[in-house]
Design a protein around this motif. Structure first.
Motif, mmCIF file in Angstrom:
data_model
loop_
_atom_site.group_PDB
_atom_site.id
_atom_site.type_symbol
_atom_site.label_atom_id
_atom_site.label_comp_id
_atom_site.label_asym_id
_atom_site.label_seq_id
_atom_site.Cartn_x
_atom_site.Cartn_y
_atom_site.Cartn_z
ATOM 1 N N UNK A 1 7.313 18.146 -5.887
ATOM 2 C CA UNK A 1 7.393 16.810 -6.449
ATOM 3 C C UNK A 1 6.512 15.860 -5.664
ATOM 4 N N UNK A 2 5.973 14.846 -6.343
ATOM 5 C CA UNK A 2 5.108 13.859 -5.700
ATOM 6 C C UNK A 2 5.750 12.486 -5.787
ATOM 7 N N UNK A 3 5.770 11.805 -4.649
ATOM 8 C CA UNK A 3 6.400 10.492 -4.566
ATOM 9 C C UNK A 3 5.437 9.519 -3.896
ATOM 10 N N UNK A 4 5.309 8.319 -4.427
ATOM 11 C CA UNK A 4 4.522 7.280 -3.773
ATOM 12 C C UNK A 4 5.353 6.652 -2.655
ATOM 13 N N UNK B 1 0.850 -1.202 0.000
ATOM 14 C CA UNK B 1 0.000 0.000 0.000
ATOM 15 C C UNK B 1 0.879 1.242 0.000
ATOM 16 N N UNK B 2 0.522 2.201 -0.823
ATOM 17 C CA UNK B 2 1.278 3.455 -0.883
ATOM 18 C C UNK B 2 0.325 4.639 -0.864
ATOM 19 N N UNK B 3 0.884 5.788 -0.525
ATOM 20 C CA UNK B 3 0.142 7.051 -0.605
ATOM 21 C C UNK B 3 0.997 8.038 -1.379
ATOM 22 N N UNK B 4 0.332 8.946 -2.077
ATOM 23 C CA UNK B 4 1.041 9.960 -2.850
ATOM 24 C C UNK B 4 1.341 11.145 -1.941
ATOM 25 N N UNK B 5 2.613 11.396 -1.717
ATOM 26 C CA UNK B 5 3.036 12.505 -0.864
ATOM 27 C C UNK B 5 3.641 13.591 -1.751
ATOM 28 N N UNK B 6 3.075 14.796 -1.686
ATOM 29 C CA UNK B 6 3.579 15.924 -2.453
ATOM 30 C C UNK B 6 4.435 16.796 -1.554
ATOM 31 N N UNK C 1 -4.120 5.533 3.537
ATOM 32 C CA UNK C 1 -4.542 5.582 2.141
ATOM 33 C C UNK C 1 -4.638 7.030 1.705
ATOM 34 N N UNK C 2 -4.914 7.238 0.425
ATOM 35 C CA UNK C 2 -5.108 8.594 -0.080
ATOM 36 C C UNK C 2 -3.804 9.286 -0.396
ATOM 37 N N UNK C 3 -3.700 10.562 0.028
ATOM 38 C CA UNK C 3 -2.520 11.349 -0.279
ATOM 39 C C UNK C 3 -2.295 12.375 0.821
#
Length: 597
Positions: free
Chosen positions: A549-552, A501-506, A586-588
């Motif tokens: 930048x956005x990283x999973x 499971x990953x979340x998008x972190x900006x 979950x989510x971002x």
């Protein structure tokens, strides 16, 4: 700097926004070895365990080669051989009789090895020395048999040998003369009259004896020095359908060519070794986009290929520009290419340390070969090199097996120099960076979306990866960072069964820079470079001075990180303690932050 010390460095996935050129290059059909009914994937690679003892090979089949998917082992000549002062490697290539007693072991040990290897799906190929006997002289062989010039009691006498009547000592002098090459003596070795029915019968009886013990194939040593028709006549007397490949070293301007031996079986393609050495040592990997038949080599389904073999790694067997274990990481990369590239049937070399071109295997003062296994474990990476166990080489065997059904190249890319990437349709993808700078790029692949193990730096076992993973996104792209003189390889056989499971972190950070300086984020997990500035995630200055930048990143994970500024190799770390976040399940999430001077 992060905290008070650097954690260990690890390769990782970076974000870079570039797409690669897509092309498709057809090649010949996959070369299968003998039947592989007990494995779900075809086995397509064999290894030469040069000068290993039979007892060690049996253990290696059970402990490593079988589980890793190797097709077969080429073993050193098993017949009784001359005992030569200094015990050089080439004494194995001077037959005294066809008794199976050599410095690798006894007949019983040989038979036990064949059976144990076969039980785990690994065939045995014998290096068959049938062109000649010992050097012209007298001595005692490894089984105690005595011999004298052209006289091997109970086997051959003077009339069973070629006596070409040229050059004084009968040695080959002119390789442009077919008659000399195939009727005169190769460096004083008593040359068998392979046109004689009696000699053919004796040679076939030797091969049939080995077949009766379960041997699956033969490498015909010095085949160039035997007329192709003579080999055909010998093989017509052999039982069953053993796999045959012949040592034929082609050279420009010589009348004897590898092509004339293809009706008997496959042929060693020495040009492959020389050319891959030339490219990896002194050329450009970008040249390799059509490597194989287009370079004047044998048809793929007739070619045995190798980066090096026991002859040319020592400057023998045609010599040339050859990559060997002594070239370190370049040897890894050349083998990665060979095992990924759809041409020929590849042979992996497994050597021992040598300092001169005649040195025999690790032995005691009496010439008794020392075991690779000590206390049940292989004593590799010292006097025994065991290149087949080097992770990038060993793990690429599974890559070749997994991609065998798609024997063509897709998604070729190069930077025009020494960085290349290519796919095997939806079965695998490989990137090789032979330059001294990191390769950061987004590549278009044909792989199905998912998370894969980078088998160059990690092992895939029971659905899990021991190290770096690579994510193929919904558009079948991967975004990667390949360190200098390294590689990446993914394949369908190393796809994680459960996706983390990953979340998008900006990351948004307000940071001023000078021209040429850029901002990155680096942290304590692989996705953020494991604190390695060279593998940090680059941010974009689209809304300068805010870099984004956005990283999973892994979900439900506490992560430490910092921002850095880089200008080439110059790195400036922001001050103070590491920043810390805990990602949601979950989510971002979005971070709006300011550089700490």
């Amino acid at each position: 700097m992060p905290g008070t010390r650097f954690p260990s460095l690890r390769r990782l996935v970076l974000v870079v926004a570039l797409l690669m050129v897509v092309s498709s290059l057809p090649f010949g059909p996959v070369h299968h070895s003998t039947a592989r009914a007990q494995t779900s994937s075809p086995r397509t690679v064999f290894v030469h365990l040069f000068e290993w003892k039979w007892t060690d090979i049996a253990q290696e089949c059970e402990n490593f080669l079988g589980p890793r998917g190797f097709a077969a082992v080429q073993v050193s000549p098993p017949q009784e051989h001359a005992i030569v002062a200094g015990y050089p490697w080439w004494q194995r290539y001077q037959p005294v009789s066809y008794q199976l007693t050599s410095r690798s072991g006894t007949r019983a040990e040989f038979a036990n090895m064949v059976a144990r290897c076969k039980a785990v799906g690994v065939d045995i190929y014998v290096d068959a020395v049938i062109n000649h006997m010992t050097g012209v002289g007298s001595g005692v062989g490894s089984a105690g048999s005595t011999y004298s010039p052209y006289n091997y009691p109970g086997i051959y006498q003077y009339q069973d040998f070629h006596h070409c009547g040229r050059n004084g000592n009968d040695d080959i002098q002119n390789y442009g003369d077919r008659y000399e090459v195939q009727n005169c003596e190769l460096v004083n070795l008593a040359d068998l009259d392979t046109g004689s029915s009696y000699v053919r019968d004796r040679l076939a009886a030797y091969l049939n004896d080995l077949i009766s013990l379960g041997v699956a194939g033969f490498r015909i040593d010095a085949a160039k020095h035997i007329a192709a028709g003579d080999i055909a006549a010998i093989l017509s007397r052999v039982n069953g359908s053993p796999y045959i490949y012949q040592e034929v070293i082609g050279a420009a301007g010589e009348p004897i060519t590898p092509w004339e031996y293809t009706n008997n079986g496959d042929v060693t393609e020495f040009k492959y070794s020389n050319e891959i050495g030339r490219v990896f040592l002194n050329g450009k990997l970008a040249w390799l986009s059509q490597f194989g038949e287009a370079w004047g080599m044998l048809p793929s389904d007739k070619a045995i290929v190798f980066v090096d073999n026991h002859d040319n790694q020592r400057g023998h067997g045609g010599g040339g520009t050859v990559v060997t274990y002594k070239n370190g990481v370049l040897y890894d990369l050349a083998n990665v290419f060979m095992l990924a590239w759809p041409y020929g049937y590849p042979q992996v070399m497994s050597s021992y340390e040598f300092s001169n071109d005649f040195q025999g295997p690790p032995s005691d003062a009496n010439g008794n070969t020392r075991s690779v296994y000590v206390n049940g474990q292989p004593n590799c990476f010292g006097e025994w090199k065991c290149e087949h166990r080097w992770r990038p080489i060993a793990n690429m065997v599974a890559f070749r097996n997994a991609t065998a059904s798609t024997f063509s190249v897709s998604d070729w890319w190069s930077n025009g120099n020494n960085q290349i990437a290519f796919g095997r349709g939806d079965k695998g993808f490989v990137v090789i960076n032979r330059e001294d700078t990191t390769l950061n790029r987004t590549f278009q692949t044909s792989m199905a979306p998912g998370v894969y193990c980078n088998v160059i730096v990690a092992d895939f076992t029971n659905g899990t990866c021991s190290g770096q993973t690579v994510t193929v996104d919904s558009n079948r792209r991967i975004t990667v960072s390949i360190p200098p003189f390294s590689a990446l390889a993914i394949h369908v056989g190393a796809k994680l069964s459960t996706q983390p499971a990953t979340v998008a972190v900006t990351f948004n950070v307000n940071a001023t820079t000078y021209w040429g300086q850029n901002v990155f984020v680096v942290g304590n997990i692989p996705q953020l470079g494991n604190w390695n500035p060279a593998q940090a995630v680059p941010l974009s200055a689209a809304t300068y001075p805010v870099w984004s930048g956005t990283v999973n990143l892994p979900a439900n994970t506490t992560i430490e990180y910092k921002y850095i500024k880089r200008d080439g190799s110059n790195v400036v770390w922001e001050c103070c303690n590491n920043r810390v976040i805990t990602t949601p399940g979950s989510g971002s999430m979005t971070l709006n932050e300011t550089w700490r001077p």
